[in-house]
Design a protein around this motif. Structure first.
Motif, mmCIF file in Angstrom:
data_model
loop_
_atom_site.group_PDB
_atom_site.id
_atom_site.type_symbol
_atom_site.label_atom_id
_atom_site.label_comp_id
_atom_site.label_asym_id
_atom_site.label_seq_id
_atom_site.Cartn_x
_atom_site.Cartn_y
_atom_site.Cartn_z
ATOM 1 N N ASP A 71 16.060 32.342 38.273
ATOM 2 C CA ASP A 71 16.981 32.291 37.152
ATOM 3 C C ASP A 71 18.246 31.533 37.544
ATOM 4 O OD1 ASP A 71 18.601 34.083 38.600
ATOM 5 O OD2 ASP A 71 17.771 35.818 37.569
ATOM 6 N N ARG A 72 19.095 31.249 36.567
ATOM 7 C CA ARG A 72 20.309 30.473 36.829
ATOM 8 C C ARG A 72 21.227 31.192 37.800
ATOM 9 N NH1 ARG A 72 21.154 29.144 30.606
ATOM 10 N NH2 ARG A 72 21.772 31.307 30.734
ATOM 11 N N GLY A 73 21.305 32.509 37.715
ATOM 12 C CA GLY A 73 22.149 33.271 38.631
ATOM 13 C C GLY A 73 21.736 33.076 40.076
ATOM 14 N N ARG A 74 20.439 33.055 40.312
ATOM 15 C CA ARG A 74 19.939 32.857 41.682
ATOM 16 C C ARG A 74 20.299 31.475 42.188
ATOM 17 N NH1 ARG A 74 15.474 34.369 45.049
ATOM 18 N NH2 ARG A 74 16.030 33.488 47.050
ATOM 19 N N VAL A 75 20.174 30.462 41.313
ATOM 20 C CA VAL A 75 20.545 29.095 41.707
ATOM 21 C C VAL A 75 22.026 29.051 42.065
ATOM 22 C CG1 VAL A 75 20.739 26.695 40.933
ATOM 23 C CG2 VAL A 75 18.723 28.039 40.312
ATOM 24 N N VAL A 76 22.861 29.687 41.262
ATOM 25 C CA VAL A 76 24.306 29.701 41.516
ATOM 26 C C VAL A 76 24.613 30.429 42.822
ATOM 27 C CG1 VAL A 76 26.525 30.591 40.685
ATOM 28 C CG2 VAL A 76 24.962 29.437 39.109
ATOM 29 N N ARG A 77 23.987 31.589 43.056
ATOM 30 C CA ARG A 77 24.240 32.331 44.302
ATOM 31 C C ARG A 77 23.820 31.527 45.527
ATOM 32 N NH1 ARG A 77 22.337 36.366 40.964
ATOM 33 N NH2 ARG A 77 20.299 36.396 41.955
ATOM 34 N N GLU A 78 22.695 30.818 45.445
ATOM 35 C CA GLU A 78 22.255 29.989 46.567
ATOM 36 C C GLU A 78 23.204 28.819 46.789
ATOM 37 O OE1 GLU A 78 19.974 30.468 48.846
ATOM 38 O OE2 GLU A 78 19.297 32.328 47.926
ATOM 39 N N ALA A 79 23.674 28.200 45.707
ATOM 40 C CA ALA A 79 24.617 27.085 45.826
ATOM 41 C C ALA A 79 25.914 27.555 46.488
ATOM 42 C CB ALA A 79 24.894 26.478 44.450
ATOM 43 N N ILE A 80 26.387 28.735 46.099
ATOM 44 C CA ILE A 80 27.593 29.292 46.708
ATOM 45 C C ILE A 80 27.353 29.545 48.194
ATOM 46 C CG2 ILE A 80 29.064 31.351 46.797
ATOM 47 C CD1 ILE A 80 28.750 31.474 43.706
ATOM 48 N N ALA A 81 26.210 30.107 48.534
ATOM 49 C CA ALA A 81 25.889 30.395 49.943
ATOM 50 C C ALA A 81 25.871 29.117 50.771
ATOM 51 C CB ALA A 81 24.549 31.114 50.037
ATOM 52 N N VAL A 82 25.297 28.055 50.232
ATOM 53 C CA VAL A 82 25.225 26.780 50.959
ATOM 54 C C VAL A 82 26.626 26.203 51.158
ATOM 55 C CG1 VAL A 82 24.447 24.384 50.782
ATOM 56 C CG2 VAL A 82 22.864 26.245 50.274
ATOM 57 N N LEU A 83 27.450 26.213 50.108
ATOM 58 C CA LEU A 83 28.812 25.687 50.228
ATOM 59 C C LEU A 83 29.654 26.498 51.209
ATOM 60 C CD1 LEU A 83 29.942 24.552 46.677
ATOM 61 C CD2 LEU A 83 29.716 23.180 48.736
ATOM 62 N N LEU A 84 29.525 27.829 51.177
ATOM 63 C CA LEU A 84 30.304 28.658 52.095
ATOM 64 C C LEU A 84 29.859 28.467 53.544
ATOM 65 C CD1 LEU A 84 30.714 31.951 50.035
ATOM 66 C CD2 LEU A 84 32.366 30.094 50.359
ATOM 67 N N ALA A 85 28.563 28.303 53.759
ATOM 68 C CA ALA A 85 28.060 28.032 55.119
ATOM 69 C C ALA A 85 28.573 26.682 55.607
ATOM 70 C CB ALA A 85 26.534 28.069 55.131
ATOM 71 N N ASP A 86 28.593 25.682 54.719
ATOM 72 C CA ASP A 86 29.103 24.363 55.068
ATOM 73 C C ASP A 86 30.597 24.442 55.394
ATOM 74 O OD1 ASP A 86 28.683 21.353 55.090
ATOM 75 O OD2 ASP A 86 30.235 21.505 53.545
ATOM 76 N N LEU A 87 31.365 25.205 54.610
ATOM 77 C CA LEU A 87 32.793 25.387 54.869
ATOM 78 C C LEU A 87 33.014 26.060 56.217
ATOM 79 C CD1 LEU A 87 35.769 25.335 53.935
ATOM 80 C CD2 LEU A 87 35.334 27.533 52.805
ATOM 81 N N GLU A 88 32.235 27.083 56.496
ATOM 82 C CA GLU A 88 32.364 27.814 57.761
ATOM 83 C C GLU A 88 32.054 26.914 58.960
ATOM 84 O OE1 GLU A 88 29.915 31.437 59.594
ATOM 85 O OE2 GLU A 88 30.978 31.952 57.740
ATOM 86 N N GLU A 89 31.026 26.080 58.812
ATOM 87 C CA GLU A 89 30.613 25.229 59.931
ATOM 88 C C GLU A 89 31.503 24.006 60.110
ATOM 89 O OE1 GLU A 89 26.667 22.817 61.544
ATOM 90 O OE2 GLU A 89 26.447 24.328 59.976
ATOM 91 N N TYR A 90 31.927 23.368 59.016
ATOM 92 C CA TYR A 90 32.627 22.087 59.120
ATOM 93 C C TYR A 90 34.109 22.154 58.771
ATOM 94 C CZ TYR A 90 27.932 20.261 59.523
ATOM 95 O OH TYR A 90 26.656 20.012 59.936
ATOM 96 N N GLY A 91 34.560 23.265 58.193
ATOM 97 C CA GLY A 91 35.979 23.450 57.903
ATOM 98 C C GLY A 91 36.590 22.310 57.113
ATOM 99 N N GLU A 92 37.545 21.625 57.737
ATOM 100 C CA GLU A 92 38.275 20.521 57.115
ATOM 101 C C GLU A 92 37.355 19.415 56.608
ATOM 102 O OE1 GLU A 92 42.022 18.951 56.044
ATOM 103 O OE2 GLU A 92 41.564 20.882 56.950
ATOM 104 N N ASP A 93 36.234 19.207 57.262
ATOM 105 C CA ASP A 93 35.297 18.144 56.886
ATOM 106 C C ASP A 93 34.187 18.637 55.962
ATOM 107 O OD1 ASP A 93 36.661 16.271 58.454
ATOM 108 O OD2 ASP A 93 35.571 16.906 60.248
ATOM 109 N N SER A 94 34.292 19.851 55.487
ATOM 110 C CA SER A 94 33.232 20.397 54.634
ATOM 111 C C SER A 94 33.230 19.722 53.266
ATOM 112 C CB SER A 94 33.422 21.904 54.447
ATOM 113 O OG SER A 94 34.567 22.156 53.655
ATOM 114 N N MET A 95 32.088 19.784 52.619
ATOM 115 C CA MET A 95 31.936 19.191 51.292
ATOM 116 C C MET A 95 32.886 19.844 50.293
ATOM 117 S SD MET A 95 28.564 18.918 48.862
ATOM 118 C CE MET A 95 27.642 18.044 50.096
ATOM 119 N N LEU A 96 33.080 21.142 50.380
ATOM 120 C CA LEU A 96 33.943 21.857 49.451
ATOM 121 C C LEU A 96 35.388 21.384 49.571
ATOM 122 C CD1 LEU A 96 34.231 24.058 47.308
ATOM 123 C CD2 LEU A 96 34.512 25.712 49.167
#
Length: 106
Positions: A71-96
């Motif tokens: 469902d759309r909620g699951r897609v949104v939760r996965e997208a948030i998880a991916v962005l937060l993992a990217d932020l945690e790993e790359y910080g200043e250089d993250s996509m977010l």
């Protein structure tokens, strides 16, 4: 002639009903979205018509091309998880960070 209803055999009663587990060889993201479940916390997010249409298109594409009925909620939760993992790993250089800076004109 018997009036007894036919019953399934043991093979039918004890057959496997879940698909076999296939090991995932892809790298794991440290922070995962939550699977379909009852959630205790809720937020409201407003999106544009175009964003909602894109989200629905993504959901339908996941079903049609990848066999994933989510469902759309699951897609949104996965997208948030991916962005937060990217932020945690790359910080200043993250996509977010890059996208938010670009949006604010910095």
């Amino acid at each position: 002639m018997t009036r007894r209803a036919p019953l399934p055999g043991a093979a039918e009663l004890f057959r496997q009903t879940t698909p076999p587990v296939v090991p995932d060889t892809r790298p794991k993201v440290s922070r995962g979205g939550s699977p379909r479940q009852k959630h205790d916390t809720k937020i409201t997010v407003y999106v544009s018509d175009e964003e909602l249409l894109a989200l629905e298109h993504a959901r339908l594409s996941l079903r049609a091309k990848h066999g994933l009925g989510v469902d759309r909620g699951r897609v949104v939760r996965e997208a948030i998880a991916v962005l937060l993992a990217d932020l945690e790993e790359y910080g200043e250089d993250s996509m977010l960070v890059r996208r938010l800076r670009q949006e604010s004109g910095q």
